[in-house]
Design a protein around this motif. Structure first.
Motif, mmCIF file in Angstrom:
data_model
loop_
_atom_site.group_PDB
_atom_site.id
_atom_site.type_symbol
_atom_site.label_atom_id
_atom_site.label_comp_id
_atom_site.label_asym_id
_atom_site.label_seq_id
_atom_site.Cartn_x
_atom_site.Cartn_y
_atom_site.Cartn_z
ATOM 1 N N GLU A 142 4.880 -2.976 2.093
ATOM 2 C CA GLU A 142 3.954 -3.220 3.291
ATOM 3 C C GLU A 142 2.500 -3.582 3.057
ATOM 4 O O GLU A 142 1.796 -4.142 3.615
ATOM 5 C CB GLU A 142 4.042 -2.142 4.382
ATOM 6 N N GLN A 143 2.002 -2.863 1.752
ATOM 7 C CA GLN A 143 0.687 -2.706 1.742
ATOM 8 C C GLN A 143 -0.259 -3.723 0.536
ATOM 9 O O GLN A 143 -1.263 -3.944 0.526
ATOM 10 C CB GLN A 143 0.094 -1.347 1.392
ATOM 11 N N ILE A 144 0.459 -3.845 -0.315
ATOM 12 C CA ILE A 144 0.024 -4.648 -1.488
ATOM 13 C C ILE A 144 0.227 -6.120 -1.652
ATOM 14 O O ILE A 144 1.065 -6.537 -1.285
ATOM 15 C CB ILE A 144 0.385 -3.776 -2.970
ATOM 16 N N ALA A 145 -0.773 -6.606 -2.369
ATOM 17 C CA ALA A 145 -0.698 -8.227 -2.722
ATOM 18 C C ALA A 145 -0.733 -8.415 -4.116
ATOM 19 O O ALA A 145 -0.574 -9.592 -4.468
ATOM 20 C CB ALA A 145 -1.846 -8.831 -2.207
ATOM 21 N N ARG A 146 -0.741 -7.428 -4.851
ATOM 22 C CA ARG A 146 -0.651 -7.548 -6.507
ATOM 23 C C ARG A 146 -0.128 -6.280 -7.177
ATOM 24 O O ARG A 146 -0.468 -5.087 -6.743
ATOM 25 C CB ARG A 146 -1.999 -7.822 -6.925
ATOM 26 N N VAL A 147 0.427 -6.374 -8.173
ATOM 27 C CA VAL A 147 1.115 -5.173 -8.880
ATOM 28 C C VAL A 147 0.576 -5.255 -10.116
ATOM 29 O O VAL A 147 0.439 -6.219 -11.095
ATOM 30 C CB VAL A 147 2.602 -5.192 -8.852
ATOM 31 N N VAL A 148 0.128 -4.212 -10.572
ATOM 32 C CA VAL A 148 -0.393 -3.940 -12.099
ATOM 33 C C VAL A 148 0.365 -2.836 -12.708
ATOM 34 O O VAL A 148 0.395 -1.440 -12.312
ATOM 35 C CB VAL A 148 -1.925 -3.435 -12.172
ATOM 36 N N SER A 149 1.198 -3.204 -13.570
ATOM 37 C CA SER A 149 2.354 -2.268 -13.988
ATOM 38 C C SER A 149 2.067 -1.918 -15.504
ATOM 39 O O SER A 149 1.878 -2.661 -16.348
ATOM 40 C CB SER A 149 3.807 -3.001 -13.799
ATOM 41 N N LEU A 150 2.409 -0.701 -15.842
ATOM 42 C CA LEU A 150 2.093 -0.296 -17.116
ATOM 43 C C LEU A 150 3.753 -0.425 -17.752
ATOM 44 O O LEU A 150 4.314 0.482 -17.666
ATOM 45 C CB LEU A 150 2.005 1.268 -17.189
ATOM 46 N N ILE B 57 -7.141 0.459 -4.715
ATOM 47 C CA ILE B 57 -6.059 0.474 -5.870
ATOM 48 C C ILE B 57 -5.028 1.460 -5.419
ATOM 49 O O ILE B 57 -5.759 2.870 -5.123
ATOM 50 C CB ILE B 57 -6.555 0.691 -7.282
ATOM 51 N N LEU B 58 -3.858 1.421 -5.434
ATOM 52 C CA LEU B 58 -2.765 2.447 -4.851
ATOM 53 C C LEU B 58 -1.912 2.664 -5.820
ATOM 54 O O LEU B 58 -1.178 1.829 -6.488
ATOM 55 C CB LEU B 58 -2.311 1.856 -3.582
ATOM 56 N N LEU C 25 -6.451 5.471 -4.475
ATOM 57 C CA LEU C 25 -5.468 6.295 -3.696
ATOM 58 C C LEU C 25 -4.236 6.488 -4.581
ATOM 59 O O LEU C 25 -3.634 5.610 -5.261
ATOM 60 C CB LEU C 25 -5.087 5.532 -2.484
ATOM 61 N N ASP C 26 -4.206 8.013 -5.033
ATOM 62 C CA ASP C 26 -3.178 8.483 -5.945
ATOM 63 C C ASP C 26 -1.796 9.196 -4.995
ATOM 64 O O ASP C 26 -2.177 10.417 -4.729
ATOM 65 C CB ASP C 26 -3.478 9.393 -7.061
ATOM 66 N N GLU C 27 -0.954 8.411 -5.016
ATOM 67 C CA GLU C 27 0.345 9.276 -4.278
ATOM 68 C C GLU C 27 -0.454 9.610 -2.751
ATOM 69 O O GLU C 27 -0.114 10.769 -2.469
ATOM 70 C CB GLU C 27 1.263 10.216 -4.766
ATOM 71 N N PRO C 28 -0.903 8.746 -1.942
ATOM 72 C CA PRO C 28 -1.502 9.198 -0.801
ATOM 73 C C PRO C 28 -0.297 9.660 0.306
ATOM 74 O O PRO C 28 -0.881 10.351 1.310
ATOM 75 C CB PRO C 28 -2.417 8.284 -0.282
ATOM 76 N N THR C 29 0.865 9.264 0.161
ATOM 77 C CA THR C 29 1.799 9.555 1.235
ATOM 78 C C THR C 29 2.746 10.691 0.672
ATOM 79 O O THR C 29 3.667 11.054 1.590
ATOM 80 C CB THR C 29 2.759 8.177 1.465
ATOM 81 N N GLY D 13 -0.600 3.357 7.140
ATOM 82 C CA GLY D 13 -0.306 2.135 6.723
ATOM 83 C C GLY D 13 -0.937 1.186 7.687
ATOM 84 O O GLY D 13 -1.576 0.432 7.149
ATOM 85 N N ASP D 14 -1.051 1.594 8.939
ATOM 86 C CA ASP D 14 -1.811 0.621 9.988
ATOM 87 C C ASP D 14 -3.222 0.555 9.468
ATOM 88 O O ASP D 14 -4.088 -0.323 9.561
ATOM 89 C CB ASP D 14 -1.560 1.151 11.188
ATOM 90 N N PHE D 15 -3.978 1.722 9.108
ATOM 91 C CA PHE D 15 -5.103 1.976 8.628
ATOM 92 C C PHE D 15 -5.601 0.875 7.504
ATOM 93 O O PHE D 15 -6.582 -0.030 7.455
ATOM 94 C CB PHE D 15 -5.647 3.352 8.387
ATOM 95 N N LEU D 16 -4.767 0.925 6.472
ATOM 96 C CA LEU D 16 -5.072 0.163 5.327
ATOM 97 C C LEU D 16 -4.830 -1.397 5.479
ATOM 98 O O LEU D 16 -5.371 -2.093 4.975
ATOM 99 C CB LEU D 16 -3.986 0.662 4.335
#
Length: 372
Positions: free
Chosen positions: A41-49, A30-31, A3-7, A19-22
């Motif tokens: 609200e959605q993620i449990a891990r951050v992968v940062s550049l 991967i968002l 998902l690339d900038e889905p909102t 958000g409820d769906f996810l």
């Protein structure tokens, strides 16, 4: 799911539904997003550049920010301690280098210096930073709409809308997609004629307008500096370059033609073009759509320093929550007014929904006996 900038182009109700769906989705996703609250609200891990490379952190976005700050503090402290040790060793070597009876101790400390590790502190990401100069004072009622109507053929978007904005207010326009948020803003900006009613600006009011498409309407053959300078020819070159520097265009970057810039960079140029001559009434349509998260947060902080009137359309809860002192909710051809910010609006909605549910519940034990 990838998902690339889905909102980016979703209204607030659609973001809530998605958000409820996810949250119910039981597989991996991967968002990429610049929506701070959606990430939390959605993620449990951050992968940062990061400038030092790709990093991974457990938790949501707020946990990531806390972890980065903690790492930065630890590294800065470690670097400071090592520097003190290095200075102490160098002082000893320089002081006793010429003394034969200290030769062994000096050589020992030279070897210690050679083995000392270097601690690299975090490189700071460049983030745009800008603050507003005081604006020209205007009358109390900056903007007045009286019975404004807009239709596209038989489809009536807005009917008999009456609104007012006062000096210093920051008004967030919200509503479902297609409700008429951008149409309303365009009519106020003079980019779109109304089909009825009047729109009046107060004496001395000067409008600055930023639209979603402005990044794509820049002169592609002009340089970054030329585009911004044209917005205010009277502005000194030093001020234009200072503003561009605040928007992360420095050195040779200001001489780049617009056509080679990314979408996010063009949005920053469009914002710089607006802010070089902002006026005292700023109109903005989804200003954070093409900005990264840090830049979106920085823009919100910058706009809090604006002492004029701000009217903006946004689906970003973080931006609305940071800025809005009033809410205009565009719905069913009208505009509902909410004094206060987003939280007050959401509370009002929850109360109304609760009242609807309570009204709909059947009342037990109140039915009258049938006539004999």
């Amino acid at each position: 799911l990838l998902l690339d900038e889905p909102t980016n182009h979703l209204d607030l109700p659609s973001v809530a539904w998605f958000g409820d769906f996810l949250k119910r989705y039981d597989r991996a996703f991967i968002l990429i997003s610049h929506d701070r609250e959606f990430l939390n609200e959605q993620i449990a891990r951050v992968v940062s550049l990061e400038p030092e490379g790709v990093r991974s952190y457990p938790g949501n976005y707020e946990k990531y920010v806390e972890a980065r700050l903690e790492e930065e503090t630890i590294l800065a402290g470690k670097a400071q301690n090592l520097e003190r040790q290095r200075e102490h060793l160098l002082t000893f070597v320089n002081r006793f280098r010429a003394q034969a009876n200290k030769a062994r101790a000096v050589q020992s400390r030279i070897k210690m210096l050679e083995k000392m590790e270097d601690v690299e502190t975090f490189q700071k990401r460049n983030v745009m930073r800008f603050s507003f100069a005081p604006t020209e004072r205007t009358v109390g009622e900056v903007l007045k709409l009286d019975g404004v109507r807009k239709a596209y053929g038989d489809h009536v978007v807005l009917r008999a809308v009456t609104l007012a904005a006062r000096r210093g207010e920051k008004i967030g326009i919200i509503g479902k997609n297609g409700a008429g948020k951008t149409t309303l803003l365009k009519m106020i900006a003079g980019e779109l004629p109304s089909d009825g009613g009047t729109i009046r600006l107060g004496p001395g009011v000067k409008v600055g307008y930023y639209a979603q498409h402005h990044g794509d309407t820049l002169d592609m053959t002009a340089t970054v500096q030329e585009v911004v300078q044209r917005a205010n020819p009277a502005a000194p070159v030093s001020r234009v370059r200072s503003i561009l520097g605040a928007f992360m265009f420095s050195g040779d970057d200001v001489d780049k033609p617009v056509k080679v810039l990314s979408g996010g960079e063009r949005s920053r140029v469009a914002l710089a073009r607006l802010l070089v001559n902002p006026g005292n009434l700023i109109l903005m349509d989804e200003p954070t759509n093409h900005l990264d998260l840090e830049s979106a947060d920085s823009l919100a902080r910058s706009l809090t320093t604006f002492d004029g009137t701000l009217v903006f359309v946004s689906h970003s809860r973080s931006l609305i929550r940071t800025l809005a002192t009033r809410i205009w909710n565009v719905e069913d051809g009208g505009v509902e007014l909410y004094p206060g910010g987003l939280d007050e609006y959401l509370y009002s909605c929850s109360q109304r929904q609760r009242e609807v549910v309570m009204t709909a519940k059947p009342t037990v034990g109140t039915s009258k006996p049938a006539a004999a």
